[in-house]
Design a protein around this motif. Structure first.
Motif, PDB file in Angstrom:
ATOM      1  N   TRP A   1       0.833  -1.204   0.000  1.00 16.39           N
ATOM      2  CA  TRP A   1       0.000   0.000   0.000  1.00 16.39           C
ATOM      3  C   TRP A   1       0.868   1.255   0.000  1.00 16.39           C
ATOM      4  N   LEU A   2       0.443   2.248  -0.801  1.00 13.89           N
ATOM      5  CA  LEU A   2       1.065   3.568  -0.830  1.00 13.89           C
ATOM      6  C   LEU A   2       0.033   4.578  -0.350  1.00 13.89           C
ATOM      7  N   VAL A   3       0.360   5.307   0.711  1.00 22.42           N
ATOM      8  CA  VAL A   3      -0.523   6.343   1.254  1.00 22.42           C
ATOM      9  C   VAL A   3       0.110   7.700   0.954  1.00 22.42           C
ATOM     10  N   ILE A   4      -0.587   8.527   0.177  1.00 20.05           N
ATOM     11  CA  ILE A   4      -0.084   9.847  -0.205  1.00 20.05           C
ATOM     12  C   ILE A   4      -0.901  10.887   0.541  1.00 20.05           C
ATOM     13  N   LEU A   5      -0.232  11.694   1.358  1.00 17.21           N
ATOM     14  CA  LEU A   5      -0.948  12.692   2.129  1.00 17.21           C
ATOM     15  C   LEU A   5      -0.256  14.042   2.052  1.00 17.21           C
ATOM     16  N   ASP A   6      -1.045  15.089   2.223  1.00 17.10           N
ATOM     17  CA  ASP A   6      -0.517  16.452   2.257  1.00 17.10           C
ATOM     18  C   ASP A   6       0.159  16.705   3.598  1.00 17.10           C
ATOM     19  N   ASP A   7       0.973  17.748   3.640  1.00 16.66           N
ATOM     20  CA  ASP A   7       1.656  18.073   4.897  1.00 16.66           C
ATOM     21  C   ASP A   7       0.724  18.722   5.912  1.00 16.66           C
ATOM     22  N   ASP A   8      -0.532  18.986   5.531  1.00 11.44           N
ATOM     23  CA  ASP A   8      -1.518  19.465   6.504  1.00 11.44           C
ATOM     24  C   ASP A   8      -2.681  18.483   6.647  1.00 11.44           C
ATOM     25  N   THR A   9      -2.423  17.211   6.337  1.00  8.01           N
ATOM     26  CA  THR A   9      -3.390  16.146   6.621  1.00  8.01           C
ATOM     27  C   THR A   9      -3.156  15.634   8.042  1.00  8.01           C
ATOM     28  N   ILE A  10      -4.232  15.467   8.791  1.00 12.66           N
ATOM     29  CA  ILE A  10      -4.173  14.943  10.152  1.00 12.66           C
ATOM     30  C   ILE A  10      -4.762  13.536  10.107  1.00 12.66           C
ATOM     31  N   MET A  11      -3.978  12.526  10.478  1.00 15.29           N
ATOM     32  CA  MET A  11      -4.401  11.144  10.244  1.00 15.29           C
ATOM     33  C   MET A  11      -4.098  10.241  11.433  1.00 15.29           C
ATOM     34  N   SER A  12      -4.965   9.252  11.624  1.00 12.58           N
ATOM     35  CA  SER A  12      -4.736   8.185  12.596  1.00 12.58           C
ATOM     36  C   SER A  12      -4.211   6.964  11.855  1.00 12.58           C
ATOM     37  N   VAL A  13      -2.952   6.636  12.051  1.00 10.26           N
ATOM     38  CA  VAL A  13      -2.362   5.465  11.397  1.00 10.26           C
ATOM     39  C   VAL A  13      -2.959   4.165  11.942  1.00 10.26           C
ATOM     40  N   PRO A  14      -3.135   3.994  13.264  1.00 10.81           N
ATOM     41  CA  PRO A  14      -3.739   2.747  13.751  1.00 10.81           C
ATOM     42  C   PRO A  14      -5.122   2.473  13.163  1.00 10.81           C
ATOM     43  N   ARG A  15      -5.940   3.505  13.006  1.00 14.38           N
ATOM     44  CA  ARG A  15      -7.260   3.300  12.410  1.00 14.38           C
ATOM     45  C   ARG A  15      -7.134   2.957  10.927  1.00 14.38           C
TER      46      ARG A  15
ATOM     47  N   LEU B   1     -23.033  14.077  12.327  1.00 12.03           N
ATOM     48  CA  LEU B   1     -22.454  13.204  11.305  1.00 12.03           C
ATOM     49  C   LEU B   1     -21.177  12.565  11.824  1.00 12.03           C
ATOM     50  N   LEU B   2     -20.301  13.371  12.392  1.00 11.73           N
ATOM     51  CA  LEU B   2     -19.038  12.844  12.915  1.00 11.73           C
ATOM     52  C   LEU B   2     -19.269  11.878  14.073  1.00 11.73           C
ATOM     53  N   ALA B   3     -20.350  12.081  14.812  1.00 12.55           N
ATOM     54  CA  ALA B   3     -20.645  11.200  15.946  1.00 12.55           C
ATOM     55  C   ALA B   3     -20.929   9.776  15.487  1.00 12.55           C
ATOM     56  N   HIS B   4     -21.300   9.604  14.216  1.00 16.69           N
ATOM     57  CA  HIS B   4     -21.617   8.284  13.680  1.00 16.69           C
ATOM     58  C   HIS B   4     -20.468   7.695  12.876  1.00 16.69           C
ATOM     59  N   GLN B   5     -19.308   8.306  12.973  1.00 16.11           N
ATOM     60  CA  GLN B   5     -18.153   7.847  12.208  1.00 16.11           C
ATOM     61  C   GLN B   5     -16.986   7.531  13.133  1.00 16.11           C
ATOM     62  N   THR B   6     -16.056   6.750  12.614  1.00 16.95           N
ATOM     63  CA  THR B   6     -14.759   6.577  13.258  1.00 16.95           C
ATOM     64  C   THR B   6     -13.731   7.144  12.280  1.00 16.95           C
ATOM     65  N   PRO B   7     -13.439   8.438  12.371  1.00 16.14           N
ATOM     66  CA  PRO B   7     -12.639   9.089  11.327  1.00 16.14           C
ATOM     67  C   PRO B   7     -11.200   8.602  11.303  1.00 16.14           C
ATOM     68  N   VAL B   8     -10.645   8.602  10.094  1.00 14.92           N
ATOM     69  CA  VAL B   8      -9.238   8.270   9.885  1.00 14.92           C
ATOM     70  C   VAL B   8      -8.429   9.521   9.589  1.00 14.92           C
ATOM     71  N   SER B   9      -9.052  10.521   8.929  1.00 12.78           N
ATOM     72  CA  SER B   9      -8.283  11.720   8.569  1.00 12.78           C
ATOM     73  C   SER B   9      -9.162  12.955   8.519  1.00 12.78           C
ATOM     74  N   PHE B  10      -8.498  14.094   8.740  1.00  7.97           N
ATOM     75  CA  PHE B  10      -9.047  15.419   8.468  1.00  7.97           C
ATOM     76  C   PHE B  10      -7.962  16.210   7.740  1.00  7.97           C
ATOM     77  N   HIS B  11      -8.335  17.424   7.276  1.00  7.30           N
ATOM     78  CA  HIS B  11      -7.401  18.181   6.441  1.00  7.30           C
ATOM     79  C   HIS B  11      -7.451  19.668   6.788  1.00  7.30           C
ATOM     80  N   LYS B  12      -6.290  20.259   6.813  1.00 10.01           N
ATOM     81  CA  LYS B  12      -6.001  21.687   7.014  1.00 10.01           C
ATOM     82  C   LYS B  12      -5.703  21.996   8.480  1.00 10.01           C
ATOM     83  N   HIS B  13      -4.765  22.964   8.631  1.00  6.08           N
ATOM     84  CA  HIS B  13      -4.304  23.377   9.955  1.00  6.08           C
ATOM     85  C   HIS B  13      -4.814  24.753  10.362  1.00  6.08           C
TER      86      HIS B  13
END
Length: 261
Positions: free
Chosen positions: A125-139, A235-247
Protein backbone atom coordinates in the motif's frame (compact mmCIF):
# COMPACT_ATOMS: atom_id res chain seq x y z
CA UNK A 1 -36.15 16.12 -2.20
CA UNK A 2 -38.04 13.52 -4.24
CA UNK A 3 -40.28 12.48 -1.33
CA UNK A 4 -40.97 15.97 -0.02
CA UNK A 5 -41.47 17.45 -3.53
CA UNK A 6 -41.17 21.06 -2.29
CA UNK A 7 -43.92 20.55 0.27
CA UNK A 8 -46.37 18.82 -2.08
CA UNK A 9 -45.24 15.31 -1.23
CA UNK A 10 -45.10 13.16 1.87
CA UNK A 11 -43.97 14.75 5.12
CA UNK A 12 -41.46 12.77 7.15
CA UNK A 13 -42.10 11.84 10.76
CA UNK A 14 -39.33 11.28 13.26
CA UNK A 15 -39.69 8.06 15.23
CA UNK A 16 -37.35 8.23 18.24
CA UNK A 17 -37.35 4.45 18.63
CA UNK A 18 -35.23 4.26 15.46
CA UNK A 19 -32.14 5.32 17.38
CA UNK A 20 -29.18 6.76 15.51
CA UNK A 21 -26.75 6.28 18.36
CA UNK A 22 -25.81 3.51 20.72
CA UNK A 23 -28.86 2.96 22.97
CA UNK A 24 -28.81 4.05 26.59
CA UNK A 25 -30.62 2.30 29.40
CA UNK A 26 -33.64 4.60 29.27
CA UNK A 27 -34.11 4.30 25.50
CA UNK A 28 -36.51 1.83 23.94
CA UNK A 29 -34.66 1.44 20.66
CA UNK A 30 -35.68 -0.90 17.87
CA UNK A 31 -32.36 -0.16 16.13
CA UNK A 32 -28.85 0.58 17.30
CA UNK A 33 -25.68 1.81 15.63
CA UNK A 34 -22.40 -0.01 15.97
CA UNK A 35 -19.42 2.32 16.20
CA UNK A 36 -15.69 1.71 16.22
CA UNK A 37 -15.02 1.28 12.51
CA UNK A 38 -14.78 -1.92 10.46
CA UNK A 39 -13.58 -5.18 11.92
CA UNK A 40 -11.82 -7.31 9.30
CA UNK A 41 -9.50 -9.19 11.60
CA UNK A 42 -6.01 -8.21 12.65
CA UNK A 43 -4.98 -4.66 11.63
CA UNK A 44 -2.61 -4.50 8.69
CA UNK A 45 1.03 -4.49 9.76
CA UNK A 46 2.84 -1.15 9.43
CA UNK A 47 5.45 -3.08 7.45
CA UNK A 48 2.99 -3.17 4.57
CA UNK A 49 2.36 0.59 4.25
CA UNK A 50 4.59 3.26 2.71
CA UNK A 51 3.66 6.85 3.57
CA UNK A 52 4.59 9.60 1.10
CA UNK A 53 4.11 13.14 2.45
CA UNK A 54 3.91 15.97 -0.09
CA UNK A 55 5.50 19.13 1.29
CA UNK A 56 7.46 22.20 0.25
CA UNK A 57 10.18 24.35 1.83
CA UNK A 58 7.61 26.96 2.87
CA UNK A 59 6.04 24.48 5.30
CA UNK A 60 9.06 22.51 6.52
CA UNK A 61 9.11 24.24 9.92
CA UNK A 62 5.42 24.45 10.80
CA UNK A 63 3.42 21.72 9.05
CA UNK A 64 5.92 18.87 8.86
CA UNK A 65 6.52 18.72 12.65
CA UNK A 66 2.79 18.12 13.14
CA UNK A 67 2.91 15.17 10.73
CA UNK A 68 5.95 13.83 12.58
CA UNK A 69 4.11 14.02 15.93
CA UNK A 70 1.02 12.22 14.59
CA UNK A 71 1.52 10.03 11.51
CA UNK A 72 5.26 9.83 12.04
CA UNK A 73 4.82 8.31 15.52
CA UNK A 74 3.17 5.20 14.05
CA UNK A 75 4.39 4.96 10.45
CA UNK A 76 7.32 2.58 10.07
CA UNK A 77 8.05 3.64 6.49
CA UNK A 78 7.58 7.36 5.77
CA UNK A 79 9.31 9.84 3.46
CA UNK A 80 8.76 13.61 3.20
CA UNK A 81 8.99 14.69 -0.45
CA UNK A 82 9.80 18.30 -1.26
CA UNK A 83 11.60 20.30 -3.94
CA UNK A 84 14.23 21.09 -1.30
CA UNK A 85 16.42 18.66 0.58
CA UNK A 86 16.42 19.43 4.30
CA UNK A 87 18.51 17.06 6.39
CA UNK A 88 17.05 18.33 9.66
CA UNK A 89 13.68 16.67 8.89
CA UNK A 90 14.81 14.97 6.61
CA UNK A 91 13.04 15.81 3.35
CA UNK A 92 14.00 14.39 -0.02
CA UNK A 93 14.07 16.27 -3.31
CA UNK A 94 11.44 14.71 -5.57
CA UNK A 95 12.93 16.51 -8.60
CA UNK A 96 9.86 18.62 -9.37
CA UNK A 97 9.61 22.40 -8.76
CA UNK A 98 6.89 23.44 -6.33
CA UNK A 99 3.73 24.97 -7.77
CA UNK A 100 1.30 27.33 -6.05
CA UNK A 101 -1.81 25.39 -7.04
CA UNK A 102 -2.26 21.80 -8.25
CA UNK A 103 0.67 19.44 -7.68
CA UNK A 104 0.13 16.90 -10.44
CA UNK A 105 3.79 16.61 -11.46
CA UNK A 106 4.80 16.05 -7.84
CA UNK A 107 2.19 13.33 -7.35
CA UNK A 108 3.18 11.59 -10.58
CA UNK A 109 6.84 11.67 -9.55
CA UNK A 110 6.01 10.21 -6.11
CA UNK A 111 4.03 7.35 -7.66
CA UNK A 112 6.87 6.56 -10.08
CA UNK A 113 9.38 6.79 -7.22
CA UNK A 114 7.34 4.25 -5.25
CA UNK A 115 8.24 1.65 -7.90
CA UNK A 116 11.91 2.53 -8.28
CA UNK A 117 12.69 3.07 -4.59
CA UNK A 118 13.39 -0.25 -2.82
CA UNK A 119 12.05 1.24 0.44
CA UNK A 120 8.59 1.47 -1.16
CA UNK A 121 8.56 -1.02 -4.02
CA UNK A 122 7.77 -4.06 -1.89
CA UNK A 123 5.00 -2.40 0.14
CA UNK A 124 1.44 -3.46 -0.79
CA UNK A 125 0.00 0.00 0.00
CA UNK A 126 1.07 3.57 -0.83
CA UNK A 127 -0.52 6.34 1.25
CA UNK A 128 -0.08 9.85 -0.21
CA UNK A 129 -0.95 12.69 2.13
CA UNK A 130 -0.52 16.45 2.26
CA UNK A 131 1.66 18.07 4.90
CA UNK A 132 -1.52 19.47 6.50
CA UNK A 133 -3.39 16.15 6.62
CA UNK A 134 -4.17 14.94 10.15
CA UNK A 135 -4.40 11.14 10.24
CA UNK A 136 -4.74 8.18 12.60
CA UNK A 137 -2.36 5.46 11.40
CA UNK A 138 -3.74 2.75 13.75
CA UNK A 139 -7.26 3.30 12.41
CA UNK A 140 -5.92 3.23 8.86
CA UNK A 141 -4.23 -0.11 9.58
CA UNK A 142 -7.55 -1.47 10.83
CA UNK A 143 -9.36 -0.21 7.73
CA UNK A 144 -6.82 -1.50 5.21
CA UNK A 145 -7.21 -5.01 6.61
CA UNK A 146 -10.55 -5.02 4.74
CA UNK A 147 -8.97 -4.62 1.28
CA UNK A 148 -6.87 -6.77 -1.04
CA UNK A 149 -3.77 -4.96 -2.42
CA UNK A 150 -3.73 -7.45 -5.31
CA UNK A 151 -6.82 -5.68 -6.65
CA UNK A 152 -6.39 -2.29 -8.38
CA UNK A 153 -7.58 0.09 -5.67
CA UNK A 154 -7.74 3.84 -5.15
CA UNK A 155 -9.24 4.46 -1.70
CA UNK A 156 -10.27 7.59 0.18
CA UNK A 157 -13.03 10.20 0.22
CA UNK A 158 -14.73 10.26 -3.17
CA UNK A 159 -15.77 13.52 -4.81
CA UNK A 160 -17.14 14.11 -8.31
CA UNK A 161 -16.52 16.59 -11.10
CA UNK A 162 -18.96 17.25 -13.94
CA UNK A 163 -20.89 14.05 -13.30
CA UNK A 164 -24.34 15.55 -13.86
CA UNK A 165 -23.23 16.69 -17.31
CA UNK A 166 -22.23 13.18 -18.27
CA UNK A 167 -18.65 14.14 -19.10
CA UNK A 168 -17.06 14.12 -15.68
CA UNK A 169 -15.38 11.69 -13.36
CA UNK A 170 -14.97 10.78 -9.71
CA UNK A 171 -11.77 11.36 -7.76
CA UNK A 172 -10.34 10.75 -4.31
CA UNK A 173 -9.64 13.98 -2.44
CA UNK A 174 -5.96 14.65 -1.83
CA UNK A 175 -6.45 16.37 1.51
CA UNK A 176 -8.11 13.33 3.05
CA UNK A 177 -5.24 11.24 1.59
CA UNK A 178 -5.10 9.06 -1.52
CA UNK A 179 -4.36 5.37 -0.96
CA UNK A 180 -3.15 3.18 -3.81
CA UNK A 181 -2.73 -0.57 -3.81
CA UNK A 182 0.38 -2.01 -5.46
CA UNK A 183 -1.84 -3.43 -8.19
CA UNK A 184 -3.41 0.00 -8.70
CA UNK A 185 0.03 1.59 -9.09
CA UNK A 186 1.02 -1.02 -11.67
CA UNK A 187 -2.19 -0.46 -13.64
CA UNK A 188 -1.68 3.31 -13.61
CA UNK A 189 1.95 3.21 -14.72
CA UNK A 190 1.26 0.69 -17.47
CA UNK A 191 -1.29 3.10 -18.96
CA UNK A 192 -0.51 6.23 -20.97
CA UNK A 193 -2.09 8.52 -18.38
CA UNK A 194 0.18 11.47 -17.62
CA UNK A 195 -0.34 14.92 -16.12
CA UNK A 196 -2.24 17.46 -18.19
CA UNK A 197 -0.01 20.22 -16.79
CA UNK A 198 2.55 20.22 -13.94
CA UNK A 199 0.17 22.30 -11.80
CA UNK A 200 -3.03 20.43 -12.66
CA UNK A 201 -5.07 19.31 -9.62
CA UNK A 202 -3.30 16.11 -8.67
CA UNK A 203 -6.25 14.29 -7.12
CA UNK A 204 -8.55 15.09 -10.04
CA UNK A 205 -5.93 13.91 -12.53
CA UNK A 206 -5.52 10.62 -10.67
CA UNK A 207 -9.28 10.07 -10.55
CA UNK A 208 -9.56 10.71 -14.27
CA UNK A 209 -6.79 8.18 -14.91
CA UNK A 210 -8.67 5.50 -13.00
CA UNK A 211 -11.85 6.33 -14.94
CA UNK A 212 -9.92 5.74 -18.16
CA UNK A 213 -8.63 2.47 -16.71
CA UNK A 214 -12.18 1.41 -15.91
CA UNK A 215 -11.33 0.93 -12.23
CA UNK A 216 -14.05 2.19 -9.85
CA UNK A 217 -12.91 4.25 -6.89
CA UNK A 218 -13.41 3.00 -3.33
CA UNK A 219 -15.10 5.53 -1.06
CA UNK A 220 -14.80 5.54 2.71
CA UNK A 221 -16.56 8.05 4.96
CA UNK A 222 -13.63 7.76 7.38
CA UNK A 223 -11.57 10.20 5.28
CA UNK A 224 -12.29 13.93 5.29
CA UNK A 225 -11.16 16.70 2.94
CA UNK A 226 -12.12 19.41 5.45
CA UNK A 227 -11.69 20.25 9.14
CA UNK A 228 -13.95 18.79 11.87
CA UNK A 229 -15.71 22.11 12.47
CA UNK A 230 -16.86 22.12 8.85
CA UNK A 231 -19.01 19.00 9.35
CA UNK A 232 -22.27 18.60 11.23
CA UNK A 233 -21.36 17.21 14.69
CA UNK A 234 -24.06 14.51 14.51
CA UNK A 235 -22.45 13.20 11.31
CA UNK A 236 -19.04 12.84 12.91
CA UNK A 237 -20.65 11.20 15.95
CA UNK A 238 -21.62 8.28 13.68
CA UNK A 239 -18.15 7.85 12.21
CA UNK A 240 -14.76 6.58 13.26
CA UNK A 241 -12.64 9.09 11.33
CA UNK A 242 -9.24 8.27 9.89
CA UNK A 243 -8.28 11.72 8.57
CA UNK A 244 -9.05 15.42 8.47
CA UNK A 245 -7.40 18.18 6.44
CA UNK A 246 -6.00 21.69 7.01
CA UNK A 247 -4.30 23.38 9.95
CA UNK A 248 -5.52 26.97 9.75
CA UNK A 249 -7.89 28.44 12.36
CA UNK A 250 -7.42 25.47 14.69
CA UNK A 251 -4.81 23.51 16.62
CA UNK A 252 -4.10 20.37 14.55
CA UNK A 253 -2.71 18.51 17.57
CA UNK A 254 -5.93 19.19 19.47
CA UNK A 255 -7.91 17.86 16.51
CA UNK A 256 -5.76 14.73 16.56
CA UNK A 257 -6.29 14.22 20.30
CA UNK A 258 -10.04 14.82 20.20
CA UNK A 259 -11.01 12.97 17.03
CA UNK A 260 -8.21 10.60 16.04
CA UNK A 261 -6.09 9.46 18.97
Amino acid sequence: MFIRDEGRGTLLTDVPEFCTSEPRDNQECVTSLKTGGPNCGEPLSSDNIFFAVKTTKKYHKDRVPIVQKTVGKHAKHIVYYSETEDLSIPTENIGVPNTERGHCAKLEAIIKRSVADPRAADKPWLVILDDDTIMSVPRLQKLLACYDPKEPTLLGERYGYGLTGGFGYEYITGGGSMILSRSGIEALLSSECSCWEPDSPDDMWLGNCFRRLGVPLTHSSAFHQAKPNEYVPSLLAHQTPVSFHKHHDLDPLSVYEEYLS
